[in-house]
Design a protein around this motif. Structure first.
Motif, PDB file in Angstrom:
ATOM      1  N   GLN A 239       0.665  -1.161   0.097  1.00 14.21           N
ATOM      2  CA  GLN A 239      -0.153   0.025  -0.015  1.00 14.21           C
ATOM      3  C   GLN A 239       0.844   1.066  -0.168  1.00 14.21           C
ATOM      4  O   GLN A 239       0.443   2.183  -0.621  1.00 14.21           O
ATOM      5  CB  GLN A 239      -0.963  -0.124   1.280  1.00 14.21           C
ATOM      6  N   GLU A 240       1.973   1.453   0.876  1.00 17.54           N
ATOM      7  CA  GLU A 240       2.989   2.377   0.882  1.00 17.54           C
ATOM      8  C   GLU A 240       3.527   2.424  -0.330  1.00 17.54           C
ATOM      9  O   GLU A 240       3.805   3.704  -0.929  1.00 17.54           O
ATOM     10  CB  GLU A 240       3.717   2.372   2.270  1.00 17.54           C
ATOM     11  N   PHE A 241       4.111   1.498  -1.022  1.00 19.19           N
ATOM     12  CA  PHE A 241       4.592   1.573  -2.194  1.00 19.19           C
ATOM     13  C   PHE A 241       3.926   2.386  -3.123  1.00 19.19           C
ATOM     14  O   PHE A 241       4.266   3.160  -3.952  1.00 19.19           O
ATOM     15  CB  PHE A 241       5.012   0.041  -2.682  1.00 19.19           C
ATOM     16  N   ALA A 242       2.643   1.704  -3.416  1.00 18.38           N
ATOM     17  CA  ALA A 242       1.629   2.465  -4.391  1.00 18.38           C
ATOM     18  C   ALA A 242       1.478   4.085  -4.083  1.00 18.38           C
ATOM     19  O   ALA A 242       1.290   4.715  -5.085  1.00 18.38           O
ATOM     20  CB  ALA A 242       0.220   1.553  -4.595  1.00 18.38           C
ATOM     21  N   SER A 243       1.317   4.175  -2.853  1.00 14.30           N
ATOM     22  CA  SER A 243       0.978   5.586  -2.448  1.00 14.30           C
ATOM     23  C   SER A 243       2.264   6.570  -2.820  1.00 14.30           C
ATOM     24  O   SER A 243       2.075   7.518  -3.138  1.00 14.30           O
ATOM     25  CB  SER A 243       0.747   5.585  -0.920  1.00 14.30           C
ATOM     26  N   SER A 244       3.483   6.111  -2.525  1.00 10.09           N
ATOM     27  CA  SER A 244       4.827   6.682  -2.790  1.00 10.09           C
ATOM     28  C   SER A 244       4.830   6.836  -4.297  1.00 10.09           C
ATOM     29  O   SER A 244       5.044   8.088  -4.673  1.00 10.09           O
ATOM     30  CB  SER A 244       5.944   5.686  -2.298  1.00 10.09           C
ATOM     31  N   ILE A 245       4.367   5.797  -5.216  1.00 13.61           N
ATOM     32  CA  ILE A 245       4.373   6.171  -6.840  1.00 13.61           C
ATOM     33  C   ILE A 245       3.609   7.236  -6.888  1.00 13.61           C
ATOM     34  O   ILE A 245       3.716   8.018  -7.837  1.00 13.61           O
ATOM     35  CB  ILE A 245       4.131   4.907  -7.499  1.00 13.61           C
ATOM     36  N   ASN A 246       2.311   7.005  -6.325  1.00 14.23           N
ATOM     37  CA  ASN A 246       1.322   8.330  -6.522  1.00 14.23           C
ATOM     38  C   ASN A 246       1.654   9.594  -6.258  1.00 14.23           C
ATOM     39  O   ASN A 246       1.536  10.503  -6.995  1.00 14.23           O
ATOM     40  CB  ASN A 246      -0.065   8.080  -5.952  1.00 14.23           C
TER      41      ASN A 246
END
Length: 403
Positions: A239-246
């Motif tokens: 989740q944090e990975f996807a959030s960081s990319i966003n």
């Protein structure tokens, strides 16, 4: 005896010998027959007399039978005794053999099986305990290494990547033995060391990812570092990975939208500004390429627990796109970037055109200039020919001047 009527002479006793004879039902029927439904007092004397009469009748018939046929009765008794004796004598060897066989079966099979079952049960408990203790030792060892690493060295990218690997090994250990979570020691380590360290590490990795993707120079020269940061962040929290990319994408969207918005009042600045936007779009393309090249074949379900029952994914780009709701909008980083940039620019551009005045007239007058600038530069937004749909997006953002 069957149900007795008032006219019954009480001489038929065959029903008393039937296998399904029910004494309670017989007595109940007798009471019903000998009592009036309208009577307020229950008559017990009459049924008792009838029963006594039956008993006397039975005794009388037995005496009569013995007196009339004594030889037949004696013969019948002896015959029954002979039959019983014959049955016992013939069955006794078989019964003894069965008893011997059962004793042998019990001694050689049943008793050993029962002992083996108890031993197996004990071994199973020993194995479960051993497996739990082994998992606990591994978890304690990894958490100690985690604690040591966080105390000795100042957090940097290299240390963070190593610590993220320790966290991933902890996840695997818990995944393989969920009963570890019930141990007090594991709970203490989780609360005091693992969870706080994981939160701090996620924040650090996310921040470093943003810094490394800050501009074209960094993102081109630090691809390996970005790969390590992205993979480590994914292992810790999809989740944090996807959030960081966003966050990285939207940060570039904000800057790009501001750059394009400023050119509306001075359209001659548009080519230079659009080149900067295309460069940022290329940075997002580079980020996509980096994510596509990071394989996730060996990642266990522990790192993918946020997405239930999903198909096997092979690289981080597909992991990222799988976390996005297709109905909510674009799925890939470039989809998101160019969709947002074109949408924001279209809104500001159309407002200026509709408002008219010198700015609106200048935009209409420079239709070919604006469209040619977009067409000439969008090709540089990637190293492949798949930029066409993003070109269409940007052309659509200025379509009002073509009407």
């Amino acid at each position: 005896m069957a149900v007795i009527s008032m006219t019954d002479d009480l001489e038929d006793f065959e029903s008393l010998l039937e296998p399904d004879f029910d004494a309670k039902q017989f007595g109940n029927d007798l009471l019903k027959i000998t009592n009036n439904n309208d009577a307020t007092i229950l008559d017990l004397n009459t049924p008792l007399k009838k029963l006594n009469y039956d008993l006397h009748e039975v005794d009388s018939r037995i005496d009569q039978l013995i007196n009339n046929k004594p030889l037949e009765m004696i013969e019948l008794v002896y015959r029954n005794e002979h039959v019983n004796s014959t049955i016992v004598d013939e069955l006794k060897p078989s019964l003894e053999y069965l008893n011997m066989s059962y004793d042998r079966l019990k001694t050689q099979v049943l008793d050993p099986y029962e002992r083996a079952r108890k031993v197996q049960l004990a071994l199973s408990k020993v194995y479960q305990t051993s497996f739990l203790l082994r998992g606990a030792l591994v978890y304690i060892h990894l958490s100690n290494k985690l604690n040591t690493a966080s105390k000795i060295a100042q957090l940097n990218i290299s240390t963070a990547v190593n610590v993220a690997s320790l966290h991933y090994q902890l996840q695997i250990t818990l995944e393989e033995n969920e009963n570890l979570k019930s141990l007090r020691k594991i709970k203490e380590l989780e609360q005091k060391i693992v969870t706080p360290n994981k939160r701090e590490l996620i924040t650090f990795l996310s921040l470093q990812m943003s810094k490394e993707c800050l501009n074209s120079i960094k993102i081109k020269s630090n691809k390996e570092i970005i790969s390590q940061l992205a993979y480590s962040l994914f292992l810790l929290s999809p989740q944090e990975f996807a959030s960081s990319i966003n966050k990285i994408i939207l940060s570039n969207v904000t800057v790009s939208s501001q750059i394009l918005s400023k050119t509306i009042n001075s359209i001659r600045m548009f080519p230079e500004a659009f080149k900067d936007v295309v460069e940022k779009g290329y940075n997002i393309y580079t980020l996509e390429t980096i994510l596509r090249n990071i394989k996730t074949d060996n990642v266990t379900a522990a790192a993918k627990s946020s997405v239930a029952n999903k198909a096997h994914l092979s690289h981080l780009l597909s992991e990222y796109t799988s976390t996005r709701n297709i109905k909510a909008g674009p799925s890939t980083p470039r989809d998101l970037f160019w969709n947002k940039v074109s949408s924001n620019f279209k809104k500001d551009f159309e407002i200026s055109v509709n408002r008219g005045g010198p700015v609106g007239k200048a935009l209409l007058k420079n239709e070919d200039f604006i469209i040619d600038t977009i067409k000439q530069n969008m090709e540089k937004s990637s190293d492949s020919s798949d930029y066409q749909k993003y070109l269409d997006m940007m052309l659509g953002s200025v379509s009002i001047i073509s009407k």
